[in-house]
Write an enzyme that holds these catalytic residues in place. Sequence first.
Site, PDB file in Angstrom:
ATOM      1  N   ASP A 160       0.839  -1.203   0.000  1.00 21.64           N
ATOM      2  CA  ASP A 160       0.000   0.000   0.000  1.00 21.64           C
ATOM      3  C   ASP A 160       0.870   1.247   0.000  1.00 21.64           C
ATOM      4  O   ASP A 160       0.450   2.302   0.467  1.00 21.64           O
ATOM      5  CB  ASP A 160      -0.942   0.000   1.208  1.00 21.64           C
ATOM      6  CG  ASP A 160      -0.192  -0.064   2.534  1.00 21.64           C
ATOM      7  OD1 ASP A 160       0.921  -0.619   2.565  1.00 21.64           O
ATOM      8  OD2 ASP A 160      -0.718   0.434   3.550  1.00 21.64           O
ATOM      9  N   GLU A 161       2.063   1.138  -0.549  1.00 24.82           N
ATOM     10  CA  GLU A 161       2.993   2.265  -0.607  1.00 24.82           C
ATOM     11  C   GLU A 161       3.111   2.766  -2.045  1.00 24.82           C
ATOM     12  O   GLU A 161       3.309   1.981  -2.973  1.00 24.82           O
ATOM     13  CB  GLU A 161       4.367   1.848  -0.076  1.00 24.82           C
ATOM     14  CG  GLU A 161       5.328   3.014   0.084  1.00 24.82           C
ATOM     15  CD  GLU A 161       6.600   2.624   0.823  1.00 24.82           C
ATOM     16  OE1 GLU A 161       6.632   2.785   2.055  1.00 24.82           O
ATOM     17  OE2 GLU A 161       7.534   2.130   0.169  1.00 24.82           O
TER      18      GLU A 161
END
Length: 228
Positions: free
Chosen positions: A123-124
């Site tokens: 989720d980066e």
Amino acid sequence: MDSVLHTRARFGQRALLLTTAAVPLTGWTVHAIALHRRLAASRRDQLTGLPCRDALTAYGQRQLAARRHADDLLVLVLDGNGFKAINDSFGHAAGDTVLVTLAQRLRQWTAARQGLAARLGGDEFGAAVPVPRDYFAEELAGLRFHLDRPVPYEGLLLPFTAAIGAAYATDLPGRPFSDVLRSADVSMYKVKNGKVPFPYLGTAVDADVKAVNGRRPGRPGTALESAA
């Protein structure tokens, strides 16, 4: 005379293009085109459609080398808050919806400023975008407002926010883009954990934070004993 030569050259080029287009594609040509398409696809994240880390690094390095917007080149790293809780509570399909939505919002914001957004992993996300330093705080506040909105999913509104870290390339003179990206990554980590107020610009010291097991301190896996 010059105009006549120019006209002949123009018609010659056109004839060459038409001739080339009329030549049937050979097996090697078809293979080369397919290979090019596979390589292009491999540089993009399959879920979100965004470029991957290597593409962002190459783009940022080109900007530094060409000195185009280099003085205003702002590098961002973003990480979802509570993403694991969404996966655990609503399932991976909901998590994927959140990631795709975040990617769309980041791409929209970045493209409007003639920059590039990428998915770094999980989720980066990351981005490189020209932002005048005088407008840095205002722009990042606007980005956070743009991102921190609930995500529609099967009649629900999933709560979502993102931590944002940033670093200017000019604050790390002579350093490669990967160092600027790392500085922004550490900046994001400090903001996410409340160590510094938002917005915070990463420094050269942040870029030099020692990795643990190849990862920034605080990341999963860094609590494990490092291999000798």
